[in-house]
Design an enzyme around this catalytic site. Structure first.
Site, PDB file in Angstrom:
ATOM      1  N   GLU A  32       0.819  -1.217   0.000  1.00 43.99           N
ATOM      2  CA  GLU A  32       0.000   0.000   0.000  1.00 43.99           C
ATOM      3  C   GLU A  32       0.854   1.269   0.000  1.00 43.99           C
ATOM      4  O   GLU A  32       0.572   2.207  -0.731  1.00 43.99           O
ATOM      5  CB  GLU A  32      -0.932   0.019   1.221  1.00 43.99           C
ATOM      6  CG  GLU A  32      -2.064  -0.989   1.167  1.00 43.99           C
ATOM      7  CD  GLU A  32      -3.210  -0.585   0.250  1.00 43.99           C
ATOM      8  OE1 GLU A  32      -3.186   0.521  -0.328  1.00 43.99           O
ATOM      9  OE2 GLU A  32      -4.150  -1.394   0.105  1.00 43.99           O
ATOM     10  N   ASP A  50      -6.338   8.112  -0.003  1.00 44.80           N
ATOM     11  CA  ASP A  50      -5.827   7.215   1.030  1.00 44.80           C
ATOM     12  C   ASP A  50      -4.565   7.819   1.645  1.00 44.80           C
ATOM     13  O   ASP A  50      -3.748   8.393   0.937  1.00 44.80           O
ATOM     14  CB  ASP A  50      -5.501   5.844   0.424  1.00 44.80           C
ATOM     15  CG  ASP A  50      -6.710   5.213  -0.250  1.00 44.80           C
ATOM     16  OD1 ASP A  50      -7.812   5.340   0.298  1.00 44.80           O
ATOM     17  OD2 ASP A  50      -6.554   4.608  -1.321  1.00 44.80           O
TER      18      ASP A  50
END
EC number: 3.2.1.17
Length: 121
Positions: A32, A50
């Site tokens: 990620e 995000d």
């Protein structure tokens, strides 16, 4: 801050992450955010973004204003600090609700795949 794999393992242990799931968390973070705390993702299809080590989304979990809010009751900028206490607490909340399925990085790169070796850490 950019965590090496072993630094990450130690930091996650300090935050009380479940040892049995540690390799999944390491895999998730490496896919990620590449271990970076300061990373803000490009806008997603729905316009949300995000944030941080765990790439936590501002649609549901953190407020992108200066006022803390949403489900983790934090501002998104709190997810970008070198101290990962707040981010860890929020990531555990996301996990509790959705398991690792909440993260595409985990689904695409970790689910049913070989997980990182942390035996040397």
């Amino acid at each position: 801050k950019t965590f090496t794999r072993c630094e990450l393992v130690q930091a996650l242990r300090r935050q009380g992450f479940d040892e049995a799931k540690l390799r999944d968390w390491v895999c998730l973070v490496e896919n990620e955010s590449r271990g970076r705390t300061d990373i803000v993702g490009k806008p997603n299809k729905n316009g949300s973004r995000d944030y941080g080590l765990f790439q936590i989304n501002d649609k549901y979990w953190c407020s992108n204003t200066s006022k803390a809010g949403k489900d983790c009751n934090i501002t998104c900028s709190q997810l970008l600090t070198d101290d990962i206490t707040v981010a860890s607490k929020c990531a555990k909340k996301v996990y509790k609700r959705h398991n690792f399925m909440a993260w595409y990085g985990w689904r695409n790169h970790c689910q049913n795949k070989p997980l990182p070796d942390i035996s040397k850490c």
